[in-house]
Design an enzyme around this catalytic site. Structure first.
Site, PDB file in Angstrom:
ATOM      1  N   LYS A   1      34.828  27.147  59.495  1.00 45.08           N
ATOM      2  CA  LYS A   1      34.215  25.893  59.937  1.00 45.08           C
ATOM      3  C   LYS A   1      34.515  25.713  61.429  1.00 45.08           C
ATOM      4  O   LYS A   1      34.169  26.589  62.195  1.00 45.08           O
ATOM      5  CB  LYS A   1      34.672  24.754  59.025  1.00 45.08           C
ATOM      6  CG  LYS A   1      34.180  25.000  57.567  1.00 45.08           C
ATOM      7  CD  LYS A   1      34.505  23.919  56.577  1.00 45.08           C
ATOM      8  CE  LYS A   1      33.967  24.306  55.195  1.00 45.08           C
ATOM      9  NZ  LYS A   1      34.345  23.368  54.130  1.00 45.08           N
TER      10      LYS A   1
ATOM     11  N   ARG B   1      33.795  33.884  57.240  1.00 40.43           N
ATOM     12  CA  ARG B   1      33.757  33.102  56.003  1.00 40.43           C
ATOM     13  C   ARG B   1      34.974  33.459  55.158  1.00 40.43           C
ATOM     14  O   ARG B   1      35.149  34.619  54.772  1.00 40.43           O
ATOM     15  CB  ARG B   1      32.470  33.473  55.275  1.00 40.43           C
ATOM     16  CG  ARG B   1      32.074  32.643  54.111  1.00 40.43           C
ATOM     17  CD  ARG B   1      30.566  32.648  53.981  1.00 40.43           C
ATOM     18  NE  ARG B   1      30.014  31.976  55.139  1.00 40.43           N
ATOM     19  CZ  ARG B   1      29.968  30.650  55.271  1.00 40.43           C
ATOM     20  NH1 ARG B   1      30.372  29.856  54.297  1.00 40.43           N
ATOM     21  NH2 ARG B   1      29.493  30.089  56.363  1.00 40.43           N
TER      22      ARG B   1
ATOM     23  N   ASP C   1      43.938  19.615  51.764  1.00 35.07           N
ATOM     24  CA  ASP C   1      42.786  20.518  51.835  1.00 35.07           C
ATOM     25  C   ASP C   1      42.122  20.285  53.186  1.00 35.07           C
ATOM     26  O   ASP C   1      41.245  19.439  53.330  1.00 35.07           O
ATOM     27  CB  ASP C   1      41.819  20.250  50.674  1.00 35.07           C
ATOM     28  CG  ASP C   1      40.653  21.237  50.680  1.00 35.07           C
ATOM     29  OD1 ASP C   1      40.590  22.066  51.613  1.00 35.07           O
ATOM     30  OD2 ASP C   1      39.814  21.170  49.765  1.00 35.07           O
TER      31      ASP C   1
ATOM     32  N   THR D   1      39.781  26.622  55.304  1.00 29.28           N
ATOM     33  CA  THR D   1      38.780  27.674  55.482  1.00 29.28           C
ATOM     34  C   THR D   1      38.972  28.241  56.883  1.00 29.28           C
ATOM     35  O   THR D   1      39.617  27.622  57.735  1.00 29.28           O
ATOM     36  CB  THR D   1      37.341  27.130  55.393  1.00 29.28           C
ATOM     37  OG1 THR D   1      37.153  26.172  56.431  1.00 29.28           O
ATOM     38  CG2 THR D   1      37.072  26.484  54.049  1.00 29.28           C
TER      39      THR D   1
ATOM     40  N   TYR E   1      40.146  49.553  50.025  1.00 27.95           N
ATOM     41  CA  TYR E   1      40.729  48.791  48.909  1.00 27.95           C
ATOM     42  C   TYR E   1      42.194  48.524  49.202  1.00 27.95           C
ATOM     43  O   TYR E   1      42.922  49.430  49.568  1.00 27.95           O
ATOM     44  CB  TYR E   1      40.601  49.575  47.595  1.00 27.95           C
ATOM     45  CG  TYR E   1      39.940  48.727  46.534  1.00 27.95           C
ATOM     46  CD1 TYR E   1      40.543  47.537  46.114  1.00 27.95           C
ATOM     47  CD2 TYR E   1      38.712  49.076  45.994  1.00 27.95           C
ATOM     48  CE1 TYR E   1      39.916  46.728  45.179  1.00 27.95           C
ATOM     49  CE2 TYR E   1      38.090  48.269  45.054  1.00 27.95           C
ATOM     50  CZ  TYR E   1      38.697  47.101  44.657  1.00 27.95           C
ATOM     51  OH  TYR E   1      38.083  46.298  43.744  1.00 27.95           O
TER      52      TYR E   1
ATOM     53  N   GLU F   1      44.712  46.136  47.205  1.00 31.83           N
ATOM     54  CA  GLU F   1      45.324  45.133  46.320  1.00 31.83           C
ATOM     55  C   GLU F   1      46.796  45.001  46.654  1.00 31.83           C
ATOM     56  O   GLU F   1      47.475  46.011  46.884  1.00 31.83           O
ATOM     57  CB  GLU F   1      45.194  45.580  44.856  1.00 31.83           C
ATOM     58  CG  GLU F   1      43.869  45.223  44.221  1.00 31.83           C
ATOM     59  CD  GLU F   1      43.855  45.583  42.736  1.00 31.83           C
ATOM     60  OE1 GLU F   1      42.864  45.268  42.089  1.00 31.83           O
ATOM     61  OE2 GLU F   1      44.825  46.182  42.241  1.00 31.83           O
TER      62      GLU F   1
HETATM   63  C1  LIG Z   1      34.386  23.600  52.740  1.00 28.41           C
HETATM   64  C2  LIG Z   1      35.405  23.009  51.869  1.00 28.41           C
HETATM   65  C3  LIG Z   1      35.954  23.720  50.788  1.00 28.41           C
HETATM   66  C4  LIG Z   1      35.409  25.023  50.256  1.00 28.41           C
HETATM   67  O1  LIG Z   1      35.156  26.051  51.080  1.00 28.41           O
HETATM   68  P1  LIG Z   1      34.259  27.268  50.533  1.00 28.41           P
HETATM   69  O2  LIG Z   1      34.617  28.354  51.500  1.00 28.41           O
HETATM   70  O3  LIG Z   1      32.840  26.826  50.590  1.00 28.41           O
HETATM   71  O4  LIG Z   1      34.680  27.584  49.148  1.00 28.41           O
HETATM   72  C5  LIG Z   1      36.982  23.136  50.082  1.00 28.41           C
HETATM   73  N1  LIG Z   1      37.447  21.921  50.396  1.00 28.41           N
HETATM   74  C6  LIG Z   1      36.936  21.201  51.398  1.00 28.41           C
HETATM   75  C7  LIG Z   1      37.501  19.855  51.685  1.00 28.41           C
HETATM   76  C8  LIG Z   1      35.888  21.711  52.167  1.00 28.41           C
HETATM   77  O5  LIG Z   1      35.382  20.977  53.154  1.00 28.41           O
END
Ligand SMILES: *Cc1c(COP(=O)(O)O)cnc(C)c1O
Length: 415
Positions: free
Chosen positions: A236, A242, A207, A233, A61, A63
């Site tokens: 990907k 993840r 994003d 993320t 843990y 935080e």
């Molecule tokens: C994949 C993705 C997310 C979200 O990712 P998660 O890990 O599934 O929550 C947010 N924005 C864009 C543009 C994405 O391609």
């Protein structure tokens, strides 16, 4: 084959203690390694990343942030998190990195929490054009708590129309402009977005969940110098665990971002995932990863050209990235039907929204197959197989066999 590609002892233990679950893990590993993974958001993490995920850091843990935790015993995980942060900052040229976000969506939530108040106006790519759920879907907190205005793409070219973005920004004076997408296959012009944000007094949030791995490998432009906050993320193209992360170029927003992650939107950090992120950032800083990122893009180019040759309508006429969006309608088949036929043949991909009408397109990516070592000849062959299956011309069993043969030659976890 073992259940996990890495931890042989854990593997044996799991088989003995919980054969039912072990069977499922083995089944999933077999599925992943014997069918074609063309889901644009997926990849195969390295055995080292999987080892960190399955490590005793999962027990801890923690935080708070390194040096300022609410729990005792954090001296080692503090070093691990600092390592992840330092590697992310170096990799993306960011003044600040927060590596605690549990997912991409959590990173976007934190970015909004840091910069916005409920009810604020936000300008983002509309969902029919490839905006993510967190870009204003009514089913998501974003659409409920903020007033989202959607921009689109040019009807002819399929490209982002910066004149429209500027006009909407002038008309609606959003507090933030979001650029980023789940299916837009081209590089974004971050400088153009920055200019519009500056002109209209808006924050710019990039994003970059999809392209951030290409950025790490030098195969896509880096949003960090342009955006106030970059959300991403780690699972990907970047090929890590993840999870999510936040980056910013200016140290001014650092504290606001950190507080928006913890304690505002999250509790304890997942230290095993953060350790795995550190491993992935380390891997992504190597020349081998840069070569990988460029190969991902080259492969997507070959696959997109192959699909176009087969008669699919490839959005924007091609790709700059790992991602391809294509409408199978010219083959006389709707996207969802096409996806079902392909799944039966062992070709796994997603549907995506198409800018015009209710029909669904196909969304594919080359991150996973490139990790497996596939190159241009395999991409060309996949395009032919895929179109034959979509048309309903191919014998599904025969394609399934060819997919098995192909994935057998390029195992994701060679032994
Ligand atoms: C994949 C993705 C997310 C979200 O990712 P998660 O890990 O599934 O929550 C947010 N924005 C864009 C543009 C994405 O391609």
């Amino acid at each position: 084959m073992s259940v996990t590609p890495t931890l042989d002892e854990a593997d044996l233990l799991l088989r003995r203690q919980d054969p039912e679950l072990a069977e499922l893990l083995l089944g999933e590993l077999t599925r992943q390694s014997t069918s074609l993974q063309l889901i644009a958001a997926e990849n195969f993490t390295s055995p080292a990343v999987l080892a960190a995920l399955g490590s005793p850091l999962a027990n801890k843990y923690a935080e708070g942030y390194p040096g300022a935790r609410h729990h005792g015993g954090c001296e080692i995980v503090d070093v691990a998190e600092r390592l992840a942060v330092d590697r992310a900052k170096a990799l993306f040229g960011a003044a600040h990195a927060n590596v605690q976000s549990h997912s991409g969506s959590s990173a976007v939530l934190a970015a909004y929490a840091a910069l916005l108040r409920p009810g604020d106006t936000v300008l983002a790519l509309g969902l029919p054009y490839g905006g993510h759920l967190t870009h204003g879907s009514p089913a998501n907190f974003s659409g409920r708590w903020f007033d989202f205005i959607g921009y689109g793409v040019d009807a002819e070219s399929g490209l982002v129309d910066h004149d429209q973005v500027r006009a909407l920004a002038r008309a609606h004076r959003p507090k933030a402009i979001v650029c980023g997408s789940i299916s837009y296959p081209r590089h974004l012009d971050y400088a153009a977005f920055r200019e519009i944000a500056d002109e209209t007094g808006a924050y710019l949030i990039a994003d970059a969940a999809h392209p951030i791995g290409l950025v790490a490998g030098g195969a896509a432009p880096n949003p960090v110098p342009y955006a106030d906050v970059v959300c991403a993320t780690t699972h990907k193209v970047l090929r890590g665990p993840r999870g999510g992360m936040l980056l910013c170029a200016s140290p001014e927003l650092a504290e606001r971002l950190d507080r928006a992650v913890f304690p505002f939107t999250q509790g304890g950090a997942q230290m095993h995932t953060i350790a795995a992120k550190a491993v992935a950032f380390g891997e992504a800083a190597t020349p081998a990863f840069a070569a990988y990122a460029h190969q991902v893009v080259a492969n997507a180019g070959v696959l997109a050209a192959g699909l176009a040759d087969q008669g699919l309508a490839v959005t924007t006429g091609g790709t700059d990235t790992h991602l391809i969006a294509a409408d199978p309608a010219p083959l006389g088949v709707e996207g969802r039907v096409a996806r079902g036929r392909l799944a039966a043949a062992g070709i796994v991909l997603d549907c995506c929204a198409l800018p015009h009408g209710d029909a669904r397109g196909l969304r594919l990516g080359t991150a996973a197959v490139t990790t497996q070592g596939m190159g241009a000849p395999e991409m060309a062959r996949i395009a032919v197989l895929l179109a034959a299956v979509v048309r309903g011309e191919a014998q599904v069993g025969r394609v399934r066999d060819e997919v098995r043969e192909l994935t057998g030659r390029f195992p994701p976890y060679p032994r």
